[in-house]
Design an enzyme around this catalytic site. Structure first.
Site, PDB file in Angstrom:
ATOM      1  N   LYS A  53       0.846  -1.202   0.000  1.00 44.94           N
ATOM      2  CA  LYS A  53       0.000   0.000   0.000  1.00 44.94           C
ATOM      3  C   LYS A  53       0.880   1.251   0.000  1.00 44.94           C
ATOM      4  O   LYS A  53       0.618   2.204  -0.732  1.00 44.94           O
ATOM      5  CB  LYS A  53      -0.951  -0.016   1.202  1.00 44.94           C
ATOM      6  CG  LYS A  53      -2.105  -1.007   1.011  1.00 44.94           C
ATOM      7  CD  LYS A  53      -2.923  -1.265   2.262  1.00 44.94           C
ATOM      8  CE  LYS A  53      -3.938  -2.385   1.969  1.00 44.94           C
ATOM      9  NZ  LYS A  53      -4.699  -2.838   3.126  1.00 44.94           N
ATOM     10  N   GLN A  97      -5.079  -1.666   9.239  1.00 43.06           N
ATOM     11  CA  GLN A  97      -4.939  -2.974   8.607  1.00 43.06           C
ATOM     12  C   GLN A  97      -5.537  -4.060   9.498  1.00 43.06           C
ATOM     13  O   GLN A  97      -5.279  -4.110  10.698  1.00 43.06           O
ATOM     14  CB  GLN A  97      -3.445  -3.252   8.329  1.00 43.06           C
ATOM     15  CG  GLN A  97      -3.165  -4.518   7.551  1.00 43.06           C
ATOM     16  CD  GLN A  97      -3.694  -4.493   6.124  1.00 43.06           C
ATOM     17  OE1 GLN A  97      -3.837  -3.433   5.513  1.00 43.06           O
ATOM     18  NE2 GLN A  97      -3.996  -5.654   5.575  1.00 43.06           N
ATOM     19  N   ASP A 120     -11.488   2.651   3.558  1.00 48.59           N
ATOM     20  CA  ASP A 120     -11.775   1.214   3.536  1.00 48.59           C
ATOM     21  C   ASP A 120     -13.277   0.965   3.404  1.00 48.59           C
ATOM     22  O   ASP A 120     -13.701  -0.173   3.206  1.00 48.59           O
ATOM     23  CB  ASP A 120     -11.305   0.585   4.857  1.00 48.59           C
ATOM     24  CG  ASP A 120     -10.156  -0.379   4.650  1.00 48.59           C
ATOM     25  OD1 ASP A 120      -9.926  -0.795   3.511  1.00 48.59           O
ATOM     26  OD2 ASP A 120      -9.506  -0.716   5.654  1.00 48.59           O
TER      27      ASP A 120
HETATM   28  N1  GUN Z   1      -6.825  -6.941   5.396  1.00 48.62           N
HETATM   29  C1  GUN Z   1      -6.945  -7.604   4.216  1.00 48.62           C
HETATM   30  N2  GUN Z   1      -7.496  -6.800   3.270  1.00 48.62           N
HETATM   31  C2  GUN Z   1      -7.721  -5.615   3.861  1.00 48.62           C
HETATM   32  C3  GUN Z   1      -8.294  -4.382   3.405  1.00 48.62           C
HETATM   33  O1  GUN Z   1      -8.705  -4.217   2.241  1.00 48.62           O
HETATM   34  N3  GUN Z   1      -8.361  -3.386   4.337  1.00 48.62           N
HETATM   35  C4  GUN Z   1      -7.936  -3.556   5.619  1.00 48.62           C
HETATM   36  N4  GUN Z   1      -8.055  -2.527   6.449  1.00 48.62           N
HETATM   37  N5  GUN Z   1      -7.421  -4.680   6.080  1.00 48.62           N
HETATM   38  C5  GUN Z   1      -7.308  -5.700   5.201  1.00 48.62           C
END
Ligand code: GUN
Length: 284
Positions: A53, A97, A120
């Site tokens: 990311k 996350q 998100d």
């Molecule tokens: N863990 C796995 N995929 C994601 C996501 O798209 N967002 C977040 N915050 N955690 C994740």
């Protein structure tokens, strides 16, 4: 043999256009979008996702910050960090996350994220807008699936769509997006009876249950579009929720793992951050 839906190429194309837009806004206004990523604990997959990311942000010309906490992090420390990022003018998107370490409860932390920075799309506000048919910042993975369907010219209106999985992050928003696009939607889950019968009726089948190769060819209708959201690790190798080798002989279109839905998730995160940034700065 099914058409293989290429998420990598589509993702690169969208990221290039986001990058171009960021350059032009920067030249005109002297501002760039900013994303904050918070991670707690040592989950190896989460560490890789977060690194990707941050790299994607750098590549797209975004500002990014990364706040790391250890396994035993205190709930209040995370909430204070979120609160500071809410107030930070340089930050347009905040992402915690998931999963968090067992000692932390996401439901006690995520609600502190300013809903306008909820890139998100996990807040009750953003999910509520989506369910009212007025989406704003939509969960990244399901949003990416809709982009893939559009790019592959797979019509959704009037089609029978089946989503396997009901998580707040994927299954539920996926069902809402398909419903908003006028599909007839069924959501299946671990307690569903006669699951194969239901999946075999789907024109569009989305597998988001997190079990390696769970969807086998006998569960798929001939000519269906099969979207595999699974990201399972087996002996260090990534594998989807769909038995790709056999299902690709029956489906009309299918996403591979890796290279299907996966690359789209971060792309949609960049898009949501850009949307939030543009709104804050009054940019059309
Ligand atoms: N863990 C796995 N995929 C994601 C996501 O798209 N967002 C977040 N915050 N955690 C994740």
């Amino acid at each position: 043999m099914a058409f293989i839906i290429d998420g990598k190429t589509l993702s690169q194309k969208i990221r290039r256009s986001i990058k171009d837009e960021v350059i032009s806004i920067k030249n005109e206004k002297g501002k760039i979008p900013g994303l904050a990523v918070i991670i707690a604990g040592n989950d190896p997959a989460s560490k890789i996702y977060v690194k990707n990311k941050i790299l994607a942000c750098q590549d797209a010309g975004f500002f990014s910050v990364h706040r790391e906490f250890d396994e035993n992090a205190d709930k209040l420390a995370l909430i204070r960090t979120v609160a500071a990022l809410n107030e930070d003018e340089n930050i347009d998107g905040i992402l915690v996350q998931l999963p968090l370490p067992r000692t932390l409860n996401a439901d006690e932390i995520l609600p502190y994220i300013d809903v306008r920075k909820d890139v998100d799309g996990l807040s009750a506000y953003q999910q509520g807008l989506l369910s009212q048919g007025a989406p704003d910042l939509v969960s990244c993975t399901p949003n990416g699936v809709m982009e893939l369907l559009r790019a592959a010219n797979i019509g959704v209106a009037g089609k029978r769509a089946v989503v396997v999985g009901r998580s707040n992050m994927v299954g539920k928003p996926m069902a809402m997006l398909l419903l908003n696009a006028n599909a007839t939607v069924t959501v299946c889950h671990s307690k569903t009876e006669n699951l194969s019968e239901i999946t075999a009726s789907a024109d569009i089948l989305v597998a988001a249950l997190g079990k390696p190769r769970f969807i086998t060819a006998d569960m798929v209708k001939t000519g269906a579009a099969v979207i595999d959201v699974g990201m399972n690790r087996e002996d260090g190798k990534l594998c989807g929720d769909v038995d790709f080798e056999n299902v690709k002989e029956k489906a009309a279109a299918i996403t591979p793992v890796p290279g299907g839905v996966g690359p789209m998730t971060i792309t949609m995160l960049l898009q949501n951050t850009l949307t939030s940034f543009k709104r804050k700065n009054g940019i059309e």
